[in-house]
Design a protein around this motif. Structure first.
Motif, mmCIF file in Angstrom:
data_model
loop_
_atom_site.group_PDB
_atom_site.id
_atom_site.type_symbol
_atom_site.label_atom_id
_atom_site.label_comp_id
_atom_site.label_asym_id
_atom_site.label_seq_id
_atom_site.Cartn_x
_atom_site.Cartn_y
_atom_site.Cartn_z
ATOM 1 N N ALA A 1 1.578 7.345 14.563
ATOM 2 C CA ALA A 1 2.016 6.858 15.869
ATOM 3 C C ALA A 1 3.352 6.118 15.815
ATOM 4 C CB ALA A 1 0.950 5.939 16.462
ATOM 5 N N GLU A 2 3.711 5.607 14.641
ATOM 6 C CA GLU A 2 4.977 4.887 14.471
ATOM 7 C C GLU A 2 5.776 5.528 13.354
ATOM 8 O OE1 GLU A 2 5.199 0.626 14.632
ATOM 9 O OE2 GLU A 2 3.087 0.514 15.206
ATOM 10 N N ASP A 3 7.092 5.319 13.379
ATOM 11 C CA ASP A 3 7.963 5.824 12.317
ATOM 12 C C ASP A 3 8.217 4.704 11.308
ATOM 13 O OD1 ASP A 3 8.216 8.293 13.582
ATOM 14 O OD2 ASP A 3 9.957 7.628 14.727
ATOM 15 N N PRO A 4 8.199 5.030 10.018
ATOM 16 C CA PRO A 4 8.499 4.018 9.010
ATOM 17 C C PRO A 4 10.004 3.806 8.872
ATOM 18 C CG PRO A 4 8.081 6.107 7.942
ATOM 19 C CD PRO A 4 7.854 6.318 9.422
ATOM 20 N N LEU A 5 10.365 2.657 8.348
ATOM 21 C CA LEU A 5 11.764 2.356 8.046
ATOM 22 C C LEU A 5 12.101 2.736 6.606
ATOM 23 C CD1 LEU A 5 14.390 1.168 9.150
ATOM 24 C CD2 LEU A 5 13.626 -1.053 8.340
ATOM 25 N N VAL A 6 11.112 2.606 5.726
ATOM 26 C CA VAL A 6 11.275 2.986 4.324
ATOM 27 C C VAL A 6 9.999 3.648 3.823
ATOM 28 C CG1 VAL A 6 12.964 1.200 3.707
ATOM 29 C CG2 VAL A 6 10.549 0.736 3.440
ATOM 30 N N SER A 7 10.166 4.506 2.814
ATOM 31 C CA SER A 7 9.033 5.086 2.104
ATOM 32 C C SER A 7 9.002 4.464 0.718
ATOM 33 C CB SER A 7 9.157 6.605 2.001
ATOM 34 O OG SER A 7 8.984 7.194 3.276
ATOM 35 N N VAL A 8 7.846 3.978 0.338
ATOM 36 C CA VAL A 8 7.665 3.328 -0.955
ATOM 37 C C VAL A 8 6.735 4.209 -1.779
ATOM 38 C CG1 VAL A 8 6.872 1.257 -2.147
ATOM 39 C CG2 VAL A 8 7.965 1.051 0.107
ATOM 40 N N MET A 9 7.294 4.836 -2.800
ATOM 41 C CA MET A 9 6.510 5.700 -3.675
ATOM 42 C C MET A 9 5.789 4.807 -4.688
ATOM 43 S SD MET A 9 7.634 8.470 -2.291
ATOM 44 C CE MET A 9 7.187 9.850 -3.293
ATOM 45 N N VAL A 10 4.493 5.060 -4.881
ATOM 46 C CA VAL A 10 3.692 4.266 -5.809
ATOM 47 C C VAL A 10 2.918 5.178 -6.741
ATOM 48 C CG1 VAL A 10 3.482 2.306 -4.206
ATOM 49 C CG2 VAL A 10 1.736 4.104 -4.199
ATOM 50 N N ASP A 11 2.456 4.598 -7.839
ATOM 51 C CA ASP A 11 1.680 5.375 -8.800
ATOM 52 C C ASP A 11 0.192 5.389 -8.474
ATOM 53 O OD1 ASP A 11 1.112 2.735 -9.475
ATOM 54 O OD2 ASP A 11 1.205 3.081 -11.631
ATOM 55 N N ASP A 12 -0.272 4.512 -7.576
ATOM 56 C CA ASP A 12 -1.688 4.450 -7.217
ATOM 57 C C ASP A 12 -1.819 4.001 -5.768
ATOM 58 O OD1 ASP A 12 -4.412 3.962 -6.907
ATOM 59 O OD2 ASP A 12 -4.642 3.051 -8.879
ATOM 60 N N VAL A 13 -1.815 4.959 -4.848
ATOM 61 C CA VAL A 13 -1.855 4.640 -3.420
ATOM 62 C C VAL A 13 -3.188 4.016 -3.021
ATOM 63 C CG1 VAL A 13 -2.662 6.888 -2.566
ATOM 64 C CG2 VAL A 13 -1.129 5.489 -1.156
ATOM 65 N N ASP A 14 -4.267 4.378 -3.696
ATOM 66 C CA ASP A 14 -5.571 3.794 -3.376
ATOM 67 C C ASP A 14 -5.567 2.293 -3.663
ATOM 68 O OD1 ASP A 14 -6.851 6.289 -2.608
ATOM 69 O OD2 ASP A 14 -6.807 6.796 -4.727
ATOM 70 N N ALA A 15 -5.016 1.908 -4.804
ATOM 71 C CA ALA A 15 -4.921 0.487 -5.160
ATOM 72 C C ALA A 15 -3.990 -0.247 -4.199
ATOM 73 C CB ALA A 15 -4.435 0.333 -6.605
ATOM 74 N N ALA A 16 -2.900 0.393 -3.824
ATOM 75 C CA ALA A 16 -1.960 -0.227 -2.882
ATOM 76 C C ALA A 16 -2.635 -0.459 -1.531
ATOM 77 C CB ALA A 16 -0.730 0.660 -2.716
ATOM 78 N N PHE A 17 -3.424 0.495 -1.091
ATOM 79 C CA PHE A 17 -4.142 0.373 0.177
ATOM 80 C C PHE A 17 -5.155 -0.772 0.113
ATOM 81 C CE2 PHE A 17 -7.607 1.652 3.081
ATOM 82 C CZ PHE A 17 -6.897 1.680 4.268
ATOM 83 N N ARG A 18 -5.939 -0.813 -0.952
ATOM 84 C CA ARG A 18 -6.933 -1.892 -1.112
ATOM 85 C C ARG A 18 -6.267 -3.260 -1.089
ATOM 86 N NH1 ARG A 18 -9.011 1.580 -4.893
ATOM 87 N NH2 ARG A 18 -8.073 0.412 -6.600
ATOM 88 N N GLU A 19 -5.159 -3.386 -1.822
ATOM 89 C CA GLU A 19 -4.473 -4.676 -1.886
ATOM 90 C C GLU A 19 -3.891 -5.075 -0.531
ATOM 91 O OE1 GLU A 19 -1.028 -7.100 -4.307
ATOM 92 O OE2 GLU A 19 -1.820 -5.257 -5.180
ATOM 93 N N ALA A 20 -3.329 -4.117 0.196
ATOM 94 C CA ALA A 20 -2.782 -4.423 1.525
ATOM 95 C C ALA A 20 -3.887 -4.940 2.444
ATOM 96 C CB ALA A 20 -2.116 -3.178 2.122
#
Length: 119
Positions: free
Chosen positions: A60-79
């Motif tokens: 629904a929204e456009d991002p300003l930056v894309s942040v590539m990560v090695d573990d998106v599941d961990a990044a999601f949990r932490e957020a």
């Protein structure tokens, strides 16, 4: 979770018109991909990179930056643990990436993404 790359996302009204400027003038001569609504341009000589988008096709929204990560599941949990607003849920997209959008405390929307094998 480790950040591996950060790419600016520039909203443009017309990808074809933008390609000329970014490719010819700025020298971003390699098109890494083109999904019709987003394309990534990279310089073969310096590695400089930008993503151009007309509007995100699945969010629904456009991002300003894309942040590539090695573990998106961990990044999601932490957020979520930190209480950050998730703008777009963790999703495995048809084009082979897993991603979610998170709003930074300053209001910036980030596309947190992990490329999956074969993408």
């Amino acid at each position: 979770m480790k950040v591996t790359r950060i790419i600016p996302d520039v909203r443009v009204p017309d990808l074809d018109a933008a390609r000329g400027f970014y490719a010819d003038y700025l020298g971003l001569d390699v098109e890494e991909f083109d999904l019709g609504w987003v394309t990534r341009r990279t310089s073969s000589s310096t590695g400089a990179v930008v993503q151009l988008l007309t509007g995100d096709a699945t969010a629904a929204e456009d991002p300003l930056v894309s942040v590539m990560v090695d573990d998106v599941d961990a990044a999601f949990r932490e957020a979520r643990e930190r209480g950050y607003e998730i703008v777009h849920p963790l999703t495995t997209e048809a084009w082979g990436v897993s991603r979610f959008f998170v709003r930074a405390p300053d209001g910036t929307v980030l596309n947190v993404v992990q490329e999956r094998p074969g993408s």
